[in-house]
Design a protein around this motif. Structure first.
Motif, short mmCIF file in Angstrom:
data_model
loop_
_atom_site.label_atom_id
_atom_site.label_comp_id
_atom_site.label_asym_id
_atom_site.label_seq_id
_atom_site.Cartn_x
_atom_site.Cartn_y
_atom_site.Cartn_z
N GLN A 154 62.50 55.82 -7.60
CA GLN A 154 63.91 55.51 -7.38
C GLN A 154 64.58 56.45 -6.38
O GLN A 154 65.57 56.08 -5.75
N CYS A 176 74.23 58.48 -14.94
CA CYS A 176 73.70 58.65 -13.58
C CYS A 176 73.07 57.37 -13.06
O CYS A 176 73.04 57.13 -11.84
N HIS A 177 72.56 56.56 -13.97
CA HIS A 177 71.94 55.28 -13.61
C HIS A 177 72.92 54.12 -13.78
O HIS A 177 72.49 52.97 -13.95
N LEU A 183 72.83 56.54 -8.11
CA LEU A 183 72.02 57.60 -8.72
C LEU A 183 71.91 58.81 -7.80
O LEU A 183 72.04 59.96 -8.24
N ASN A 311 67.88 51.28 -9.19
CA ASN A 311 68.30 52.62 -9.60
C ASN A 311 69.12 52.65 -10.87
O ASN A 311 69.41 53.72 -11.40
N THR A 312 69.52 51.46 -11.38
CA THR A 312 70.27 51.44 -12.63
C THR A 312 69.36 51.46 -13.85
O THR A 312 69.84 51.53 -14.98
N CYS A 314 67.27 53.23 -16.39
CA CYS A 314 67.12 54.61 -16.86
C CYS A 314 65.64 54.98 -17.01
O CYS A 314 64.76 54.12 -16.99
N THR A 315 65.41 56.27 -17.21
CA THR A 315 64.03 56.75 -17.29
C THR A 315 63.27 56.11 -18.44
O THR A 315 62.07 55.83 -18.32
N SER A 318 62.25 52.80 -17.30
CA SER A 318 61.40 52.99 -16.14
C SER A 318 59.97 53.34 -16.55
O SER A 318 59.00 52.83 -15.98
N GLY A 345 67.55 46.55 -16.21
CA GLY A 345 68.60 47.39 -15.66
C GLY A 345 70.00 46.88 -15.96
O GLY A 345 70.20 46.03 -16.83
#
Length: 430
Positions: A154, A176-177, A183, A311-312, A314-315, A318, A345
């Motif tokens: 990302q 952040c996402h 991000l 990028n939205t 989240c980890t 992801s 996302g």
């Protein structure tokens, strides 16, 4: 104005190599023996159920042990190691400290081991938005940031500035996402609030298509150190084959801090950057029509459109997206899928024309709950989603995803790393 100094050293003996790196960069200059020092490694996650190759994913214990030894020899006694690893669904920080051998650092040097997720967070104004930072990080006199030299699907690279996202609570990480946030323009604000005095990039291993273990690791044998966090990341990006001018969060932070992203403006001590650089790709290739990975198209998979992560995501989601792809591929037996779309996302909306729509994760479910384009929703609502639930719900729709195929894949990616090629699990113990 003098140039920021960054050392690039070949990794051989952990202690001697790190000593050389710190000497060349004057990394401990300005530290006081009375300082409360927080060491922030990259311990993004671990898997205690399936084989987990940590190469290029988490900071090596060899570098951490060498750093603590050096600090102790220099007379620093107030040392803390802190991190807020991924919660799936509960935090695993103390368990990670144990498996990585940090208990020995506690016993030998009195190092405090802190899982930020178990501690207090403090809301901090970051100029237009608030983030909740670990109180222990804010209370430190000096922070030594020890990220990994890795790519990120990302953000292109994940180095020192990105590593500090691990000082946020879960809600702020998700912010952040956010759908309304970029991000790359949120997490660079974190370092502005923290006393980061030294960045040491652990490049013993690097990873392509990171940040998780489904990427491909390489033995790189490098250490990077600098008192200037931007300069360290500019050099780190170059070692991964990227110009900092092509890494948006570095461009953004440079504008905010007044620093330079030009490699020529950095005094590099030690090894030559160009000679040590090795390009590691950060991205998974998708079809031009955004119907899925290129590998799906090559296998002739039809009737399925998996929209590319953004990028939205989240980890948590992801880390599960590659398993999702593996399990979908396991269901393919030569016949087309029954006209299925997969969205994820916080901004992906279900498209018209599909008979079934997989909503992967709580955010995708919330966004699409009233979407008139959806004929039949397969809502995987977890945060993060549960792969066993995904398997069950897909099977109920006649799509025979097989979790065991993902288990086989995990064994494969673990065992593809051979000791003879330098992949030594001993570097992750003390």
């Amino acid at each position: 104005m003098s140039k920021p100094v960054v050392s690039v050293v070949k990794f051989n003996d952990p202690y001697q190599s790190l000593r050389q790196s710190l000497d060349l960069s004057e990394g401990l200059k300005g530290f006081s023996k009375e300082d409360k020092i927080l060491i922030k490694p990259n311990l993004v996650s671990w898997d205690f159920d399936l084989p987990f190759p940590p190469y290029g994913v988490v900071t090596t214990s060899a570098v951490m042990a060498a750093l603590v030894r050096i600090l102790a020899e220099e007379g620093f006694t107030d040392l803390t190691i802190g991190e807020a690893p991924l919660m799936v669904p509960k935090t695993v920080g103390q368990a990670m400290f144990k498996v990585l051998g940090y208990q020995k650092l506690k016993e030998q040097y009195g190092v405090k081991l802190v899982d930020f997720n178990e501690e207090k967070f403090v809301k901090v104004d970051c100029g237009g938005f608030e983030l909740s930072l670990a109180e222990k990080a804010l209370e430190a006199d000096k922070i030594i940031n020890v990220p990994v030299l890795k790519t990120h699907n990302q953000t292109k690279v994940s180095l020192g500035i990105k590593n500090l996202k691990g000082c946020l609570n879960r809600k702020s990480k998700m912010f952040c996402h956010g759908a309304q946030n970029d991000l790359n323009h949120t997490f660079p604000h974190i370092i502005e609030k923290l006393p980061v005095a030294l960045t040491i990039i652990d490049g013993v291993f690097g990873i392509a298509k990171g940040p998780g273990p489904t990427g491909k690791a390489e033995r790189l044998n490098l250490l990077v150190a600098s008192k200037d966090p931007l300069a360290a990341d500019v050099v780190g990006a170059a070692l991964l084959g990227y110009s900092a001018s092509d890494v948006e969060h570095l461009v953004y932070f440079a504008k905010r801090s007044g620093g330079s992203i030009n490699l020529a403006d950095i005094d590099v001590q030690g090894e030559d950057v160009a000679a040590c650089a090795k390009f590691l790709d950060y991205d998974w290739e998708w079809t031009p029509g955004d119907t899925g990975p290129l590998g799906y198209a090559k296998r002739g998979i039809k009737g399925l459109a998996v929209r590319k992560y953004d990028n939205t995501m989240c980890t948590g989601c992801s880390m599960l997206f590659n398993p999702l792809l593996i399990m979908l591929m396991s269901a393919y037996k030569g016949e087309p899928f029954p006209n299925v779309e997969v969205v994820s996302g916080k901004v992906q909306k279900a498209s018209p024309g599909f008979d079934k729509t997989v909503l992967f994760g709580r955010c995708a479910c919330a966004l699409n709950k009233d979407n008139p384009n959806i004929k039949k929703a397969i809502a995987i609502k977890g945060c993060p989603p549960d792969l066993k639930e995904f398997e069950q719900m897909m099977r109920e729709e006649g799509i025979m995803c097989d979790y065991n195929e993902y288990v086989k894949y995990r064994h494969y990616i673990y065992h593809r790393y051979k000791a003879g090629d330098g992949f030594d699990m001993g570097l992750y113990s003390i």
